[in-house]
Enzyme design. Structure first.
Site, PDB file in Angstrom:
ATOM      1  N   HIS A  78     -11.643  -5.760   9.445  1.00 28.48           N
ATOM      2  CA  HIS A  78     -12.053  -5.572   7.547  1.00 28.48           C
ATOM      3  C   HIS A  78     -12.921  -5.445   8.013  1.00 28.48           C
ATOM      4  O   HIS A  78     -13.855  -4.932   6.827  1.00 28.48           O
ATOM      5  CB  HIS A  78     -12.385  -7.796   7.103  1.00 28.48           C
ATOM      6  CG  HIS A  78     -11.233  -7.424   6.553  1.00 28.48           C
ATOM      7  ND1 HIS A  78     -10.563  -8.329   7.509  1.00 28.48           N
ATOM      8  CD2 HIS A  78     -10.650  -8.115   5.294  1.00 28.48           C
ATOM      9  CE1 HIS A  78      -9.680  -9.278   6.699  1.00 28.48           C
ATOM     10  NE2 HIS A  78      -9.342  -9.161   5.433  1.00 28.48           N
TER      11      HIS A  78
ATOM     12  N   GLU B 138       1.352  -1.287   0.085  1.00 25.82           N
ATOM     13  CA  GLU B 138       0.074  -0.510   0.051  1.00 25.82           C
ATOM     14  C   GLU B 138       0.849   1.292   0.027  1.00 25.82           C
ATOM     15  O   GLU B 138       0.741   1.970  -0.498  1.00 25.82           O
ATOM     16  CB  GLU B 138      -0.956  -0.110   0.800  1.00 25.82           C
ATOM     17  CG  GLU B 138      -2.491  -0.916   1.355  1.00 25.82           C
ATOM     18  CD  GLU B 138      -1.606  -2.880   1.569  1.00 25.82           C
ATOM     19  OE1 GLU B 138      -3.017  -3.490   1.223  1.00 25.82           O
ATOM     20  OE2 GLU B 138      -0.615  -3.013   1.806  1.00 25.82           O
TER      21      GLU B 138
END
Length: 691
Positions: A497, A430
């Site tokens: 998540h 990322e």
């Protein structure tokens, strides 16, 4: 680097002992061999002039430091050959990303010393208008992008710059510096891996000067030599004498010529030594004195002077004349900079300069009668597709977004329509992809990056907070990047998540944060985010992807970032919310028809619509702020404080915040339901109305 078949002068047994003193003694015992190859006398003399100038500037800086006329200096004395040799080997229109010991990059690119001095002194005419220090700036005029203090992030920015050149078939190379210490950072690994996977024409320069501040190389890495790391990335690596300006120049010139035509990354380790402290205040007591004595023999300027004199290219009179010329220029330029105006603090300007100027006016659909029932997910996809169609320079990047279509299938079919150049699968890195997105923007592209889950943004946090958000304020360059953030709970996905982490970004000036609750807003805000040249964090709730649908304009349109939406009107109280909270509130009010409430969907969280909030507070006098985020630190606290400060006279009750528990998000459905703010909505509304 030894020629193929020759024995390396760096004996393996010494390296294996990882003894810094013996290792560097081996290096300095080598004679410096200058090979002019096909360079004419004028080019050789040009290299000398470019070596001499930063050395004389640095010597002057040390005098000014002792005089108290400057406050800090990071000296590159002894390392000039790397900065000068690499810069002169690159084309003037190719980007270089230097660090704080690379004065020779800036002088070799022809930046007047007065402008540099203005920057170092924090003057109004400096590249950052007094907002950032030393070499922490960029200038598109001279194709230089400076570092930030975190050292590693500029490596991925170089990837993005090179990718833009590759996509546009420009035969260019990009060169980026790092130190041996920063090779320990994850940003180093991520940037080199991405460059290798994508065959990007980037030259990565490691300046191995022996110490990261005071930590010797023996305590920083265990590989025999840093250039060996190139093997792991499947890229070419070379190790060269960083004090030999001709070896540096020839190596970079030959490689750059080649990778412009055959794009690929290369890793170069330049051995050198830092003859001063990390910065002057830190001193050098931690370095054995004999190392300075021996490395003085490899001084890049003195040795090159000796070579030119031997070749009959440099004479004592030319040396004297050059030094006199440079001394006069340096003194004059410094005095000019000292006379320049200091910045005058202007609050309005400071706030405005956090963002690139942009007309936020809405773009209306050409035919508002043409709509199609779309799910929230499909509206986002539609917005992305139309953005790609309008902006040929737009690139989308993310994990599994090509043939697979992304974790939630939002980009399904995109690669077939737009190609793998503009729709790019990324490695799991990322930080590097955020940095590459910034590099794309600097080099004329637009970028949308998909975080596979908003939770994973923590791995790219530094790039977002310290690079994207601050770039325009620091040196006036836009960061035309949208980061998609699939967010939120409701599906039992657990702590990693399901987080609502928008508050990590709503307190960061320079970013914009949007969070649509409806399909029509999702498309309009997506296109507004793509239009906007500033970095936008685009939160999209995963629970709403397939659970919410409504008619959406078929045409291209935008919704102004920073404008709230009144979903329904009432008189008793106001609910201020966003995202899934809007639907919680709608469901609650639908099951309680006896209640009359204003329901305000913020839609944007940075900036947020203060006018709309003030209007509803003034109208009803009772306010509940609802959000899925945890109570402590959520944006509800900020809005509540603002209401108390600016709307106190209109309140008939305290502002009530209804938020999720101050815990991590559990997986079990019963535990998750208890965690979410929805579980407390009924009680909090009753408490508000009973006050």
């Amino acid at each position: 680097m030894p020629l193929k078949g020759e024995k390396s002068p760096y004996q393996q047994q010494d390296l294996e002992k990882l003894n810094l003193d013996r290792f560097f003694r081996k290096i300095v015992c080598l004679s410096m061999n200058f090979d002019r190859k096909n360079l004419d006398d004028n080019t050789l003399l040009k290299l000398y002039k470019h070596l001499l100038k930063p050395r004389m500037i640095e010597e002057k800086m040390l005098i000014l430091l002792r005089q108290g006329k400057i406050g800090k200096w990071f000296s590159g004395i002894g390392q000039e050959a790397i900065a000068v040799g690499t810069t002169l080997a690159m084309h003037p229109d190719e980007y270089i990303l230097p660090m704080h010991r690379n004065l020779g990059v800036f002088t070799s690119r022809g930046i007047p010393l007065s402008r540099l001095m203005a920057q170092w002194q924090g003057k109004e005419s400096g590249f950052t208008k007094g907002r950032d220090r030393s070499f922490h700036f960029g200038t598109k005029e001279f194709k230089i992008v400076g570092m930030i203090s975190h050292l590693g992030p500029q490596l991925a920015v170089a990837d993005g710059i090179a990718l833009a050149d590759l996509l546009n078939n420009r035969q260019k190379a990009t060169l980026v510096f790092t130190g041996e210490g920063a090779t320990s950072e994850g940003d180093f690994h991520e940037a080199l891996n991405v460059a290798a996977v994508w065959d990007l024409p980037v030259i990565f320069i490691i300046e191995n000067n022996g110490y990261g501040l005071s930590t010797p190389t023996s305590e920083q890495y265990r590989c025999k030599q840093l250039v060996d790391r190139a093997i792991g990335y499947g890229m070419e690596g070379r190790r060269i004498d960083g004090n030999n300006v001709l070896e540096v120049y020839h190596t970079i010139h030959e490689l750059a010529e080649d990778i412009r035509k055959n794009p690929r990354p290369v890793l170069i380790e330049c051995t050198t030594f830092r003859m001063r402290g990390h910065e002057e205040a830190s001193g050098t007591k931690y370095v054995p004195q004999e190392l300075f004595t021996e490395w003085e023999k490899k001084d890049p300027l003195k040795n090159y002077e000796g070579f030119l004199i031997k070749e009959g290219i440099l004479t004592e009179s030319v040396q004297t004349d050059l030094r006199a010329e440079y001394k006069q220029e340096i003194d004059s330029e410094i005095e000019k900079a000292f006379a320049m105006a200091e910045p005058e603090a202007d609050t309005l300007l400071e706030v405005a300069d956090m963002y690139q100027a942009h007309d936020p006016g809405e773009i209306l659909p050409i035919d508002p009668t043409k709509t199609t029932e779309k799910r929230y997910l499909d509206a986002i996809s539609d917005g992305l597709r139309q953005g790609m169609q309008k902006f040929s320079e737009l690139v989308i990047m993310g994990q599994d977004i090509t043939e697979y279509g992304g974790a939630f299938k939002i980009t399904q079919g995109f690669v077939e329509e737009f190609g793998k150049g503009r729709v790019r699968n990324t490695p799991i890195c990322e930080s590097a992809i955020v940095g590459a997105a910034l590099g794309l923007s600097i080099n004329g592209q637009k970028a949308v990056m998909e975080m596979q889950f908003a939770d994973f943004v923590s791995c790219g946090f530094n790039q977002i907070i310290n690079n994207l958000a601050k770039t325009h304020y620091r040196w006036g360059e836009k960061a035309d990047v949208v980061i998609r953030m699939p967010t939120g709970a409701g599906s039992g996905a657990g702590p990693f998540h399901s987080q609502s982490n928008e508050a990590w970004f709503t307190k960061t000036p320079g970013l914009k944060v949007v969070y649509p609750a409806f399909a029509s807003d999702a498309k309009g805000l997506m296109l507004a985010a793509i239009e906007d040249p500033n970095p936008v964090m685009y939160f999209e709730h995963k629970y709403l992807y397939r659970a919410m649908s409504e008619p959406v304009y078929d045409d291209y349109y935008t919704i102004e970032i920073g404008k709230a939406r009144c979903v329904q009107k009432g008189e008793q109280f106001s609910i201020i919310t966003y995202g899934l909270g809007v639907h919680w509130a709608m469901d609650y009010l639908n099951t309680h028809p006896e209640l009359s409430a204003d329901l305000i969907d913020l839609r944007s969280l940075l900036p947020w619509d203060q006018d709309a909030v003030k209007a509803t507070v003034k109208k009803t006098g009772r306010v509940l702020i609802l959000h899925e985020d945890t109570l402590t630190g959520g944006i509800g606290g900020e809005i509540s404080a603002w209401i108390a400060e600016h709307c106190f006279e209109y309140l008939d009750a305290p502002v009530i915040r209804c938020a999720s528990l101050d815990t991590a998000i559990p997986m079990n459905r019963a535990l998750e339901d208890n965690f979410l703010a929805k579980a407390r909505l009924d009680g909090d509304i009753k408490r508000l109305l009973e006050y």
